[in-house]
Write a protein that holds these residues in place. Structure first.
Motif, PDB file in Angstrom:
ATOM      1  N   LYS A   1       6.752 -79.817  32.576  1.00 19.55           N
ATOM      2  CA  LYS A   1       5.120 -79.997  31.388  1.00 19.55           C
ATOM      3  C   LYS A   1       5.446 -78.907  30.123  1.00 19.55           C
ATOM      4  CE  LYS A   1       2.446 -78.759  34.573  1.00 19.55           C
ATOM      5  NZ  LYS A   1       1.322 -78.549  35.107  1.00 19.55           N
ATOM      6  N   VAL A   2       5.306 -79.831  29.181  1.00 23.78           N
ATOM      7  CA  VAL A   2       5.896 -78.799  28.013  1.00 23.78           C
ATOM      8  C   VAL A   2       4.636 -79.432  26.642  1.00 23.78           C
ATOM      9  CG1 VAL A   2       7.675 -78.510  25.561  1.00 23.78           C
ATOM     10  CG2 VAL A   2       8.171 -79.789  27.617  1.00 23.78           C
ATOM     11  N   ARG A   3       4.127 -78.823  25.521  1.00 26.18           N
ATOM     12  CA  ARG A   3       2.891 -78.982  24.730  1.00 26.18           C
ATOM     13  C   ARG A   3       3.382 -78.270  23.409  1.00 26.18           C
ATOM     14  NH1 ARG A   3      -2.630 -76.688  24.054  1.00 26.18           N
ATOM     15  NH2 ARG A   3      -2.832 -76.773  26.663  1.00 26.18           N
ATOM     16  N   PRO A   4       4.668 -78.087  22.384  1.00 26.97           N
ATOM     17  CA  PRO A   4       4.828 -77.389  21.517  1.00 26.97           C
ATOM     18  C   PRO A   4       3.567 -77.324  20.144  1.00 26.97           C
ATOM     19  CG  PRO A   4       6.362 -79.250  22.227  1.00 26.97           C
ATOM     20  CD  PRO A   4       5.045 -79.707  22.771  1.00 26.97           C
ATOM     21  N   ILE A   5       3.668 -76.314  19.710  1.00 24.93           N
ATOM     22  CA  ILE A   5       2.410 -75.684  19.062  1.00 24.93           C
ATOM     23  C   ILE A   5       2.889 -74.871  18.135  1.00 24.93           C
ATOM     24  CG2 ILE A   5       0.357 -74.296  17.981  1.00 24.93           C
ATOM     25  CD1 ILE A   5      -0.405 -74.785  21.361  1.00 24.93           C
ATOM     26  N   ALA A   6       2.987 -76.817  16.653  1.00 19.37           N
ATOM     27  CA  ALA A   6       3.492 -75.791  15.258  1.00 19.37           C
ATOM     28  C   ALA A   6       2.152 -74.830  14.255  1.00 19.37           C
ATOM     29  CB  ALA A   6       4.367 -76.667  14.515  1.00 19.37           C
ATOM     30  N   LYS A   7       2.102 -73.677  14.634  1.00 23.82           N
ATOM     31  CA  LYS A   7       1.518 -72.513  14.281  1.00 23.82           C
ATOM     32  C   LYS A   7       2.448 -71.463  14.090  1.00 23.82           C
ATOM     33  CE  LYS A   7      -2.987 -75.295  14.194  1.00 23.82           C
ATOM     34  NZ  LYS A   7      -4.539 -74.840  15.586  1.00 23.82           N
ATOM     35  N   ASP A   8       0.877 -70.501  13.504  1.00 23.33           N
ATOM     36  CA  ASP A   8       1.732 -68.871  13.367  1.00 23.33           C
ATOM     37  C   ASP A   8       1.157 -68.486  14.858  1.00 23.33           C
ATOM     38  OD1 ASP A   8      -0.305 -67.600  12.948  1.00 23.33           O
ATOM     39  OD2 ASP A   8      -1.334 -68.726  11.968  1.00 23.33           O
ATOM     40  N   TYR A   9       1.326 -67.699  15.141  1.00 29.90           N
ATOM     41  CA  TYR A   9       1.832 -67.149  16.762  1.00 29.90           C
ATOM     42  C   TYR A   9       0.060 -66.820  17.183  1.00 29.90           C
ATOM     43  CZ  TYR A   9       6.993 -66.033  16.416  1.00 29.90           C
ATOM     44  OH  TYR A   9       8.022 -65.709  16.763  1.00 29.90           O
ATOM     45  N   PHE A  10      -0.354 -65.954  15.861  1.00 33.31           N
ATOM     46  CA  PHE A  10      -1.950 -65.397  16.178  1.00 33.31           C
ATOM     47  C   PHE A  10      -2.408 -66.993  16.537  1.00 33.31           C
ATOM     48  CE2 PHE A  10      -0.194 -61.633  14.679  1.00 33.31           C
ATOM     49  CZ  PHE A  10       0.322 -60.909  16.021  1.00 33.31           C
ATOM     50  N   SER A  11      -2.545 -67.360  15.490  1.00 32.80           N
ATOM     51  CA  SER A  11      -3.463 -68.854  15.362  1.00 32.80           C
ATOM     52  C   SER A  11      -3.684 -69.381  16.525  1.00 32.80           C
ATOM     53  CB  SER A  11      -2.939 -69.692  14.237  1.00 32.80           C
ATOM     54  OG  SER A  11      -3.419 -69.019  12.462  1.00 32.80           O
ATOM     55  N   ALA A  12      -1.995 -69.492  17.309  1.00 38.75           N
ATOM     56  CA  ALA A  12      -1.763 -70.178  18.396  1.00 38.75           C
ATOM     57  C   ALA A  12      -2.864 -70.142  19.776  1.00 38.75           C
ATOM     58  CB  ALA A  12      -0.638 -70.879  18.684  1.00 38.75           C
ATOM     59  N   LEU A  13      -2.592 -68.717  20.193  1.00 37.95           N
ATOM     60  CA  LEU A  13      -3.574 -68.114  20.735  1.00 37.95           C
ATOM     61  C   LEU A  13      -4.955 -68.037  20.346  1.00 37.95           C
ATOM     62  CD1 LEU A  13      -1.347 -64.606  21.387  1.00 37.95           C
ATOM     63  CD2 LEU A  13      -0.807 -66.902  22.403  1.00 37.95           C
ATOM     64  N   GLU A  14      -5.661 -68.095  20.234  1.00 40.04           N
ATOM     65  CA  GLU A  14      -6.965 -68.342  19.463  1.00 40.04           C
ATOM     66  C   GLU A  14      -7.110 -69.545  19.879  1.00 40.04           C
ATOM     67  OE1 GLU A  14      -9.182 -66.862  18.268  1.00 40.04           O
ATOM     68  OE2 GLU A  14      -8.183 -64.570  17.893  1.00 40.04           O
ATOM     69  N   ASP A  15      -6.393 -70.522  19.676  1.00 34.83           N
ATOM     70  CA  ASP A  15      -6.876 -71.445  20.335  1.00 34.83           C
ATOM     71  C   ASP A  15      -6.616 -72.173  21.429  1.00 34.83           C
ATOM     72  OD1 ASP A  15      -6.846 -72.697  17.522  1.00 34.83           O
ATOM     73  OD2 ASP A  15      -4.990 -73.688  17.573  1.00 34.83           O
ATOM     74  N   LEU A  16      -6.097 -71.171  21.972  1.00 33.47           N
ATOM     75  CA  LEU A  16      -5.848 -71.248  23.809  1.00 33.47           C
ATOM     76  C   LEU A  16      -6.232 -69.690  24.271  1.00 33.47           C
ATOM     77  CD1 LEU A  16      -1.751 -71.345  23.562  1.00 33.47           C
ATOM     78  CD2 LEU A  16      -3.144 -73.252  24.494  1.00 33.47           C
ATOM     79  N   LYS A  17      -6.672 -68.937  23.784  1.00 29.31           N
ATOM     80  CA  LYS A  17      -7.716 -68.085  24.400  1.00 29.31           C
ATOM     81  C   LYS A  17      -9.119 -68.570  25.464  1.00 29.31           C
ATOM     82  CE  LYS A  17      -9.539 -63.810  23.660  1.00 29.31           C
ATOM     83  NZ  LYS A  17      -9.811 -62.696  22.728  1.00 29.31           N
ATOM     84  N   SER A  18      -9.647 -69.684  24.889  1.00 27.04           N
ATOM     85  CA  SER A  18     -10.796 -70.229  25.207  1.00 27.04           C
ATOM     86  C   SER A  18     -10.391 -70.883  26.480  1.00 27.04           C
ATOM     87  CB  SER A  18     -11.689 -71.161  24.264  1.00 27.04           C
ATOM     88  OG  SER A  18     -10.633 -71.881  24.041  1.00 27.04           O
ATOM     89  N   ASN A  19      -9.958 -71.418  27.071  1.00 24.46           N
ATOM     90  CA  ASN A  19      -9.385 -72.163  28.332  1.00 24.46           C
ATOM     91  C   ASN A  19      -9.540 -70.517  29.210  1.00 24.46           C
ATOM     92  OD1 ASN A  19      -6.776 -71.118  29.312  1.00 24.46           O
ATOM     93  ND2 ASN A  19      -6.739 -72.620  27.396  1.00 24.46           N
TER      94      ASN A  19
END
Length: 248
Positions: A59-77
């Motif tokens: 299962k792959v889900r690439p994210i094209a962002k800078d590291y910290f913006s991507a982590l902010e998006d993922l933090k809520s789960n």
């Protein structure tokens, strides 16, 4: 218990090394999703295509962002995250800058998340210096290629034969630095920037830093950045470590 988790990698590139780990996790029948993060969409597309071909069950889900913006998006789960920062990329930061980067990372992690970070260790200075002044001239060619790229893409007129590759290693600080030294007085033009740069004979261009750490250095770095060291994994010669950290 096989609780699901997200395996998040900073700067996966072509995934050549990470695929070894991904195969092992799949063979262990662990429930995880692989999330490579990179600012380059094209790199991520190439990686995703190669993974679909070589590891179709992943299962792959690439994210094209800078590291910290991507982590902010993922933090809520509420899914546990294991963040990979491999290849000794932390060595691209100076000792003064690394804590700030890692603190921003720990601030975006949940209490049960982990960081697995590759680190090149302090060792015999001759061994380290030989890697940056290798007999095949690979590092020299790598650094001189930057001047060629400026010539090709920005209209520069660097003569690479007027520069000499010069690496140094400080065993006290652990900093390895590479310079290109101007062999003579010269002026270089970069047309697309309407820029002229004058070099004195012997004047250096600071090309790169590769910071090395001792185990004590890593413990101190973790503490400054809001982490605890859980475990260090070593190669057979203890030249390198993958260090596993949790947040305080």
């Amino acid at each position: 218990m096989n609780a699901p988790f997200q395996l998040i990698e900073f700067g996966a590139g072509d995934g050549y090394k990470t695929k070894v780990l991904l195969r092992f996790l799949l063979e262990s029948e662990l429930d995880f999703e692989y999330i490579p993060i990179d600012i380059s969409t094209s790199v991520l597309v190439q990686l995703e295509n190669s993974l679909q071909e070589e590891l179709p069950d992943l299962k792959v889900r690439p994210i094209a962002k800078d590291y910290f913006s991507a982590l902010e998006d993922l933090k809520s789960n509420n899914i546990r995250k294991v963040i990979l920062f491999l290849g000794s990329n932390i060595g691209n930061f100076t000792k003064n800058n690394a804590p700030a980067f890692l603190t921003q990372l720990s601030d975006r992690m949940n209490p049960d998340d982990y960081l697995l970070m590759g680190v090149d260790l302090k060792k015999d200075p001759n061994v380290i210096l030989a890697a940056y002044n290798d007999k095949n001239g690979i590092t020299r060619a790598f650094n001189l290629n930057l001047l060629n790229r400026i010539n090709q893409e920005l209209g520069g007129d660097f003569d690479i034969f007027n520069f000499e590759h010069f690496p140094i290693y400080d065993p006290v600080s652990g900093a390895t630095k590479s310079y290109l030294i101007s062999k003579r007085e010269q002026t270089v033009c970069i047309s697309s920037l309407d820029l002229q740069i004058h070099f004195e004979a012997g004047e250096p261009i600071d090309m790169e830093i590769s910071q090395k750490y001792s185990i004590k250095d890593l413990k101190d770095l973790a503490s400054k950045s809001g982490f605890n060291v859980v475990k260090n994994y070593f190669d057979c010669k203890h030249l390198f470590t993958d260090t596993l950290w949790s947040i305080k």
